[in-house]
Design a protein around this motif. Structure first.
Motif, PDB file in Angstrom:
ATOM      1  N   PRO A 133       5.635  23.257  13.845  1.00 56.31           N
ATOM      2  CA  PRO A 133       5.359  22.476  15.053  1.00 56.31           C
ATOM      3  C   PRO A 133       3.884  22.532  15.430  1.00 56.31           C
ATOM      4  N   LYS A 134       3.400  21.417  15.937  1.00 55.33           N
ATOM      5  CA  LYS A 134       2.043  21.363  16.471  1.00 55.33           C
ATOM      6  C   LYS A 134       2.036  21.921  17.892  1.00 55.33           C
ATOM      7  N   PRO A 135       0.871  22.221  18.435  1.00 54.44           N
ATOM      8  CA  PRO A 135       0.832  22.679  19.828  1.00 54.44           C
ATOM      9  C   PRO A 135       1.560  21.691  20.742  1.00 54.44           C
ATOM     10  N   GLY A 136       2.415  22.245  21.576  1.00 54.97           N
ATOM     11  CA  GLY A 136       3.217  21.417  22.459  1.00 54.97           C
ATOM     12  C   GLY A 136       4.563  21.035  21.903  1.00 54.97           C
ATOM     13  N   GLU A 137       4.783  21.235  20.583  1.00 54.90           N
ATOM     14  CA  GLU A 137       6.070  20.888  19.956  1.00 54.90           C
ATOM     15  C   GLU A 137       6.979  22.103  19.768  1.00 54.90           C
ATOM     16  N   GLU A 138       6.428  23.288  19.878  1.00 54.88           N
ATOM     17  CA  GLU A 138       7.183  24.503  19.557  1.00 54.88           C
ATOM     18  C   GLU A 138       8.361  24.683  20.505  1.00 54.88           C
ATOM     19  N   ILE A 139       9.516  25.017  19.909  1.00 55.25           N
ATOM     20  CA  ILE A 139      10.730  25.323  20.676  1.00 55.25           C
ATOM     21  C   ILE A 139      10.819  26.833  20.811  1.00 55.25           C
ATOM     22  N   THR A 140      10.880  27.325  22.032  1.00 51.76           N
ATOM     23  CA  THR A 140      10.916  28.775  22.256  1.00 51.76           C
ATOM     24  C   THR A 140      12.284  29.278  22.694  1.00 51.76           C
ATOM     25  N   ALA A 141      13.197  28.375  23.038  1.00 51.82           N
ATOM     26  CA  ALA A 141      14.531  28.804  23.470  1.00 51.82           C
ATOM     27  C   ALA A 141      15.562  27.804  22.995  1.00 51.82           C
ATOM     28  N   THR A 142      16.697  28.330  22.531  1.00 58.31           N
ATOM     29  CA  THR A 142      17.827  27.510  22.117  1.00 58.31           C
ATOM     30  C   THR A 142      19.031  27.926  22.948  1.00 58.31           C
ATOM     31  N   PHE A 143      20.040  27.042  22.997  1.00 59.29           N
ATOM     32  CA  PHE A 143      21.144  27.229  23.944  1.00 59.29           C
ATOM     33  C   PHE A 143      22.476  27.075  23.212  1.00 59.29           C
ATOM     34  N   CYS A 144      23.494  27.747  23.746  1.00 60.39           N
ATOM     35  CA  CYS A 144      24.787  27.779  23.065  1.00 60.39           C
ATOM     36  C   CYS A 144      25.616  26.525  23.320  1.00 60.39           C
ATOM     37  N   GLY A 145      25.328  25.783  24.362  1.00 67.81           N
ATOM     38  CA  GLY A 145      26.022  24.518  24.576  1.00 67.81           C
ATOM     39  C   GLY A 145      27.302  24.629  25.377  1.00 67.81           C
ATOM     40  N   THR A 146      27.701  25.833  25.776  1.00 68.00           N
ATOM     41  CA  THR A 146      28.918  25.969  26.568  1.00 68.00           C
ATOM     42  C   THR A 146      28.611  26.003  28.057  1.00 68.00           C
TER      43      THR A 146
END
Length: 507
Positions: free
Chosen positions: A494-507
């Motif tokens: 990812p370029k600056p500003g594109e990075e994902i730092t948290a993911t979620f379980c969806g429930t």
């Protein structure tokens, strides 16, 4: 399409156009599950259908696709289905919960695939069950597409995984932090038996059903254990071995499961439940993406130890079956749990040696130091994990490619001592540079499910009903080890500003 439940000796190929279910789990005692029908949805629409998997299952993809929107939304069950929600318990972030179960998943049946292997077909997001714990039993579109992408990506990486057969939009909303479009995911697995399934009966002191479950797991996954002097210890050993191999392969591609609870660990050794999982960008053993993993329990570098911890929980559940004398059972189980880490270290050495082009025959302490130095180089240099190893493949063939590897580091000159030591070590290998590089490219992917690319596809689908990015990403990830210059954007971090730092379980 008319059909009936057929015997386990009959494969789907014998009756093209039907789903020849043979529902062995539904024949187990009532304590194992609750029969429950999916809840119909408003306007089912097929988003994705995995034709190659349908063929692998021995099913007729043409006919199956025609019925997919209804069958895989739960609006109409295919002939022979016996829908049920499985009961299980589990340790969630170290805390034992004696009653969990399928709160938003319904197993509709089992088929015998074209290789004679039994496979579960399950709907996720098909409505509430008795185990929903006041939940709605539904799934949002984003998490459904995420599991589709990640499970098929793992399969393409040759890592044991549950599979994605279909994704269906429901035409009705689900309510989380905000209103989201709903969907149902069709998952295929060798089985959905978990460590938590054993814990469910062990916690209740139900030794009889614990034995029934163990015998069922042995017959389904480890028939060789049946003839062992201690079949339930052999079962534990076999599960531990598969988990050790699985987690070593996770580490090899930078995969972080994110929620390695015992109810998310299968007896079959498949990766399951792709909620907050992610592939690591910059190498760091402390990396965590899951928004609910506040203490880093399931960080990238902790996964081998958590695997052993989970195996220990299975061992505890199996103690009454391993030996009638408790002290003897504990000693035998402890020895099995200890063997897990030895097996993991062996599998990890095989994995990392292959990734760096070192033969197993040449392994010695200097090799291990060389590998430790490489990982420290990547850590100190904040290098992208996947790209670094892929560029090493080029450097293994041509020293002129050293510069492309070095430029991934914050201080490129720091790479030179390691590269010199590595190249001197490669000089002891029998393979030619071209052969070595080809072998390395077979284990070092060019493409992984980059978090920012996954999120880009999910946002387009959920916010704009645009599935073009979802399909394009799946196409690229289906061939992760192939160079595809036209798709280089999918290989880039990812370029600056594109990075994902948290993911979620969806429930």
């Amino acid at each position: 399409m008319d059909g009936t439940i057929m015997s386990g000796a009959t494969t789907a190929q014998d009756r093209p156009g039907t789903l020849p279910f043979d529902n062995s789990y539904a024949r187990l005692p009532d304590a194992f599950f609750t029969a429950v029908d999916p809840t119909p949805v408003a306007a089912p629409r097929l988003i994705a259908f995995n034709r190659s998997l349908a063929e692998e299952l021995g099913l007729d993809p043409e006919r199956l696709e025609r019925h997919a929107a209804d069958w895989f939304s739960g609006n109409r069950l295919p002939p022979g289905a016996l829908p049920l929600a499985m009961a299980y318990a589990g340790h969630q972030f170290g805390q034992f919960v004696p009653q969990l179960g399928d709160g938003r998943a319904i197993l509709i049946g089992e088929v015998i695939d074209r290789d004679g292997q039994r496979r579960d077909i399950q709907l996720k997001g098909a409505g509430p069950t008795p185990y929903s714990r006041r939940g709605d039993g539904r799934a949002a579109l984003g998490p459904v597409l995420r599991e589709y992408i990640l499970s098929e990506a793992m399969h393409a990486l040759r890592i044991p995984s549950t599979r994605a057969l279909a994704a269906v939009a429901t035409g009705q909303p689900v309510y989380r932090e905000r209103t989201l479009p709903g969907a149902v995911f069709t998952r295929v697995a060798s089985s959905h038996i978990r460590v938590g399934t054993f814990q469910f009966f062990a916690a209740r002191g139900d030794r009889e059903n614990l034995r029934v479950l163990a015998d069922h797991a042995i017959a389904r996954h480890y028939p060789e254990a049946a003839g062992h002097e201690r079949p339930y210890l052999a079962l534990l050993d076999a599960v531990a071995a598969r988990q050790a191999a699985l987690i070593a392969r996770w580490l090899g591609v930078g995969f972080i499961h994110g929620v390695m609870n015992t109810d998310n660990m299968t007896i079959s050794g498949e990766t399951i439940d792709f909620g907050p999982c992610a592939f690591m960008d910059r190498y760091d053993p402390r990396t965590v993406y899951s928004s609910i993993d506040h203490g880093g329990r399931y960080a990238y570098g902790n996964q081998p130890m958590i695997g052993q911890w989970n195996v220990a929980r299975l061992a505890e559940a199996l103690l009454p079956l391993i030996d009638p004398v408790e002290d003897k059972a504990v000693d035998l189980a402890n020895a099995s749990v200890a063997r897990y880490m030895d097996l993991f270290q062996l599998r990890w050495k095989e994995t990392i040696h292959a990734k760096t082009g070192l033969s197993e025959a040449g392994e010695d302490e200097s090799d291990q130091q060389l590998i430790r130095d490489l990982l420290m180089l990547l850590l100190d240099g904040s290098a992208d994990f996947t790209l670094a190893f892929r560029r090493l493949c080029d450097a293994a063939e041509d020293p002129a490619a050293d510069a492309a590897f070095a430029e991934l580091l914050q201080q490129p000159e720091a790479a030179r001592p390691w590269l010199d030591a590595w190249r001197a070590r490669l000089g002891r290998e029998r393979a030619t540079p071209a052969e070595r590089a080809a072998a390395m490219r077979r284990v070092n992917p060019a493409f992984i499910a980059r978090n920012h690319k996954v999120e880009e596809a999910l946002r387009a689908a959920a916010d704009h009903d645009d599935f073009s990015l979802f399909h394009a990403l799946n196409d690229v990830l289906a061939r992760p080890y192939d160079d595809a210059p036209g798709f280089s954007a999918y290989a880039e971090p990812p370029k600056p500003g594109e990075e994902i730092t948290a993911t979620f379980c969806g429930t």
